[in-house]
Design a protein around this motif. Structure first.
Motif, short mmCIF file in Angstrom:
data_model
loop_
_atom_site.label_atom_id
_atom_site.label_comp_id
_atom_site.label_asym_id
_atom_site.label_seq_id
_atom_site.Cartn_x
_atom_site.Cartn_y
_atom_site.Cartn_z
N PRO A 180 0.83 -1.21 0.00
CA PRO A 180 0.00 0.00 0.00
C PRO A 180 0.86 1.26 0.00
N ALA A 181 0.42 2.27 -0.70
CA ALA A 181 1.17 3.53 -0.76
C ALA A 181 1.21 4.23 0.59
N ILE A 182 0.23 3.97 1.45
CA ILE A 182 0.17 4.66 2.74
C ILE A 182 0.96 3.94 3.82
N TRP A 183 1.63 2.85 3.47
CA TRP A 183 2.47 2.17 4.44
C TRP A 183 3.69 3.01 4.79
N GLY A 184 4.20 2.81 6.00
CA GLY A 184 5.43 3.46 6.42
C GLY A 184 6.65 2.77 5.84
N GLU A 185 7.80 3.44 5.99
CA GLU A 185 9.04 2.91 5.42
C GLU A 185 9.46 1.60 6.09
N GLN A 186 9.18 1.47 7.39
CA GLN A 186 9.56 0.23 8.08
C GLN A 186 8.82 -0.97 7.51
N ALA A 187 7.53 -0.78 7.22
CA ALA A 187 6.73 -1.88 6.68
C ALA A 187 7.27 -2.34 5.33
N LYS A 188 7.70 -1.38 4.52
CA LYS A 188 8.25 -1.74 3.20
C LYS A 188 9.53 -2.55 3.35
N GLN A 189 10.39 -2.12 4.28
CA GLN A 189 11.64 -2.87 4.46
C GLN A 189 11.36 -4.26 5.01
N LEU A 190 10.37 -4.38 5.88
CA LEU A 190 10.04 -5.71 6.41
C LEU A 190 9.58 -6.64 5.29
N MET A 191 8.79 -6.12 4.37
CA MET A 191 8.35 -6.94 3.23
C MET A 191 9.54 -7.32 2.35
N GLN A 192 10.45 -6.39 2.15
CA GLN A 192 11.63 -6.68 1.34
C GLN A 192 12.48 -7.77 1.97
N GLU A 193 12.69 -7.68 3.27
CA GLU A 193 13.50 -8.68 3.95
C GLU A 193 12.78 -10.03 4.02
N SER A 194 11.45 -9.99 4.13
CA SER A 194 10.68 -11.24 4.12
C SER A 194 10.83 -11.94 2.77
N ALA A 195 10.82 -11.16 1.70
CA ALA A 195 10.99 -11.73 0.36
C ALA A 195 12.36 -12.37 0.22
N GLU A 196 13.37 -11.72 0.80
CA GLU A 196 14.72 -12.28 0.71
C GLU A 196 14.80 -13.58 1.50
N MET A 197 14.13 -13.64 2.66
CA MET A 197 14.07 -14.89 3.42
C MET A 197 13.36 -15.99 2.64
N ALA A 198 12.45 -15.58 1.76
CA ALA A 198 11.69 -16.54 0.95
C ALA A 198 12.47 -16.99 -0.28
N GLY A 199 13.68 -16.48 -0.46
CA GLY A 199 14.51 -16.91 -1.58
C GLY A 199 14.48 -16.01 -2.78
N ILE A 200 13.98 -14.77 -2.62
CA ILE A 200 13.99 -13.80 -3.72
C ILE A 200 15.09 -12.79 -3.44
N SER A 201 16.11 -12.78 -4.26
CA SER A 201 17.25 -11.88 -4.05
C SER A 201 16.81 -10.43 -4.17
N GLN A 202 17.40 -9.57 -3.33
CA GLN A 202 17.09 -8.14 -3.40
C GLN A 202 17.49 -7.56 -4.75
N HIS A 203 18.42 -8.21 -5.44
CA HIS A 203 18.83 -7.74 -6.76
C HIS A 203 17.81 -8.08 -7.84
N LYS A 204 16.83 -8.90 -7.47
CA LYS A 204 15.80 -9.30 -8.43
C LYS A 204 14.42 -8.79 -8.03
N LEU A 205 14.36 -7.96 -6.99
CA LEU A 205 13.07 -7.58 -6.41
C LEU A 205 12.82 -6.09 -6.52
N MET A 206 11.59 -5.74 -6.89
CA MET A 206 11.12 -4.36 -6.87
C MET A 206 9.86 -4.29 -6.02
#
Length: 688
Positions: free
Chosen positions: A271-297
């Motif tokens: 969501p666009a109204i999410w805070g910056e912390q929530a976005k980083q948590l989703m990014q790190e969760s994706a990396e834990m799931a096996g999606i490299s940060q270099h392949k994620l937007m």
């Protein structure tokens, strides 16, 4: 010159140190700014001048301009530290730093998200896969680079046809291993409940809202399951993302076109109204799931819905049909299960989209209607009684939730609904428990309640509610918030908006659609085809062409917290602190203002060198803040810390550059003397 006392200030934040001196641990150092000395000299000159009629000038660095500006102080002008131009702090300018570093070809991978974003765009790919992680329903879609608009979507296993996506439900065992996700998780859990085995499993639903409601997210943030048991949020989100990743890869394995995980550019919606912390948590969760940060937007949900709308919305102009043309201004109303996200966009000359108004909204999604229904049942039969039924009879509770989902879509304002009011089957076990608790038949309870004119219970346990009651108690508390927010945006944009485009699952509600249409008769209201898939398919298009979004509006005023010399008689005493024996005060060094238009990838420098307070320290830390104010001056209760920036490998002083135009705040740093890059780590989830 006479200097007025500052008005009373709010109490200092706990994070702001007072005397005695701030302790400096090990090699770490807090940061200071080189302009503090010049500021001190300005005030000293002013205090020494005893002639109130005499005018003097002094060069003062400005926050808004790169060059120094001349400020004049005399008996008719008083120094006011609340005025931004009068506070001599490092000026901010659009950055040439990124260009300077890019020419060196430095690889910043792992040091900040901004270079990682550039890395993502530079990676070769065959396919874009988007995961739309919703509060109520989630799914994925993909398309090949050679044919971006040919979408392939997840085939839902649900038989109720309420959505083409899967319910956002995660079932996990005691060892925190995934059992299932989506409709299969719902069915398995119902079986476990009927067999009295539910204590052996964790059942998570609607857990996405945890990231919206919690402003103090960290890697230790927990989510509660339906029985109140706790699990780390990153575990729940990473397992959910991993489910979709593996299901998509399995689907690709069975296709004739081979594609590995390394060939995929992944897009994750937020969501666009999410805070910056929530976005980083989703990014790190994706990396834990096996999606490299270099392949994620990361993609902002209403924005990518706008991308989809721009490409698919056909309108008649000058007797011909065409897509949205340059100059078209429209409001995207993304109504999901958890949140309502509003963003106003304009199609610019090159066909890209620029944001006209900062993203706004709130937790006014369709699930609020569900919540209001159960609150009504609580008012009717007792809140503690309904809560007990929910905990004891989980399978029945899930069936009742499903009935509400059906009602939300069908209920409207027409005469048909008034003549045939919705009916809800009260589960048999609910009926038995309520009857035993109150020692009274349910029909009598309803008949004797304050809702007797609008509620009736039949002999077979069906609860009939009047359209008036459903409208007043269930829908209006939610829809009125959406209406008010929409009205605010339209008012601020002063008639610029030509269309309102509704997307998201909750926009499929007939009542919501009719209410919004009646409320804004002068604006054309449209509901996107495949409204529930607009975000998902738009995210795929965005993954192929991120440049389709050309600029955004800042949701807050952002800046860094630095220290300067305390100005006695001007600065609030309650914010004063000592650093190595000298009185200092924490100040908000603004970099961008709420509502500012920022180009994608546009960065901003602090124009002066920043030195560690502890000489020769190899690293120093800054705190990153946001504020709802246009011009915050001090770090006080109006400022919210969102993260910490640590700069390592410092040789003497550094210049930092922050980027606010991407979906996440990102940062770079360079040593001033050597021009070599320093390591800049922006942590939004650590200890603040």
């Amino acid at each position: 010159m006479h200097l007025d006392e500052s008005p009373p200030r709010p109490q200092r934040l706990d994070t702001t140190p007072t005397s005695p001196d701030i302790p400096l641990k090990g090699n770490e150092s807090i940061s200071s700014v080189s302009s503090s000395t010049s500021l001190k000299s300005i005030i000293s000159d002013a205090e020494e001048d005893k002639n109130p009629g005499k005018t003097f000038t002094k060069n003062v660095p400005s926050l808004k301009k790169k060059k120094n500006v001349v400020k004049t102080f005399g008996h008719e002008e008083r120094f006011d530290p609340q005025k931004e131009a009068d506070v001599p702090l490092p000026p901010v300018r659009k950055s040439a730093l990124y260009d300077e570093i890019s020419k060196k070809g430095a690889d910043f991978a792992g040091s900040s998200a901004f270079p990682t974003y550039q890395t993502v765009l530079s990676q070769t790919y065959k396919l874009v896969a988007a995961i739309d992680f919703g509060t109520t329903y989630s799914g994925y879609a993909f398309s090949w680079k050679k044919d971006p608009a040919n979408f392939v979507t997840l085939k839902s296993s649900s038989s109720d046809k309420l959505s083409e996506k899967e319910p956002s439900v995660l079932l996990m065992d005691r060892s925190e291993h995934l059992v299932d996700f989506g409709q299969e998780a719902v069915l398995k859990y119902k079986e476990f409940c009927e067999e009295k085995l539910q204590q052996d499993y964790f059942y998570f639903s609607n857990f996405k809202m945890t990231l919206h409601r919690n402003e103090n997210l960290s890697r230790k943030t927990i989510i509660q399951d339906d029985k109140g048991r706790e699990c780390l949020a990153v575990t729940v989100f990473s397992l959910s993302i991993k489910y979709f990743k593996e299901r998509l890869l399995h689907q690709l394995d069975k296709s004739k076109d081979h594609c590995s995980n390394e060939d995929i550019r992944w897009v994750l919606t937020v969501p666009a109204i999410w805070g910056e912390q929530a976005k980083q948590l989703m990014q790190e969760s994706a990396e834990m799931a096996g999606i490299s940060q270099h392949k994620l937007m990361l993609a902002l949900e209403p924005e990518v819905a706008a991308v989809f709308v721009k490409e698919i919305q056909i309108e008649r102009q000058a007797d011909e049909l065409s897509k949205y043309r340059p100059g078209k201004k429209f409001l995207v109303m993304d109504l999901g299960g958890g949140t309502a996200d509003l963003t106003a966009m304009e199609v610019v000359d090159d066909g890209s989209l620029k944001q006209l108004h900062r993203a706004c909204g709130g937790d006014w999604g369709g699930n609020k209607v569900n919540d209001n229904f159960f609150k009504f049942l609580g008012s009717l039969f007792g809140h503690s009684v309904i809560k007990e039924c929910e905990e004891r009879y989980r399978s029945d509770f899930l069936d009742l939730q499903k009935e509400i989902e059906v009602m939300k879509r069908k209920f409207g304002k027409g005469d048909y609904m008034y003549n045939s009011p919705p009916k809800f089957q009260i589960p048999y076990m609910y009926q038995t428990f309520i009857k035993e608790h109150h020692k009274m038949e349910l029909k009598a309870i309803v008949a004797n309640s304050e809702f007797s004119q609008d509620a009736f219970l039949s002999d077979n346990g069906k609860l009939k509610l009047s359209a008036k009651l459903i409208e007043t108690l269930l829908f209006n508390p939610v829809v009125n918030c959406i209406k008010q927010e929409t009205e605010n945006v339209l008012h601020e944009l002063r008639g610029q908006i030509q269309d309102i485009m509704m997307v998201g699952g909750f926009s499929e509600s007939e009542f919501v659609y009719q209410t919004i249409k009646e409320s804004f008769p002068r604006t054309k209201l449209l509901r996107a085809n495949e409204a529930g898939l607009a975000v998902l398919k738009g995210a795929v298009l965005y993954g192929h062409s991120p440049g389709v979004i050309s600029s955004r509006r800042c949701a807050f005023t952002y800046g860094v917290g630095l220290y300067r010399v305390f100005l006695k008689g001007h600065d609030p005493e309650d914010l004063k602190c000592k650093i190595q024996g000298e009185d200092n005060i924490p100040v908000f060094v603004k970099m961008v203002t709420v509502g500012d238009e920022v180009g994608i990838g546009e960065t901003f420098d602090l124009d002066e060198e920043i030195f560690p307070v502890k000489k020769d320290a190899p690293q120093m830390s800054f705190k990153i803040y946001r504020s709802a104010l246009d011009n915050p001056v001090y770090i006080d209760e109006s400022s919210i810390q969102i993260g910490k920036l640590t700069v390592k490998n410092i040789t003497s002083s550094v210049r930092i550059s922050l980027c606010f135009g991407l979906t996440q705040i990102t940062v770079m740093a360079v040593n001033t003397d050597t021009k070599e890059n320093a390591i800049a780590e922006l942590d939004l989830l650590g200890e603040l």
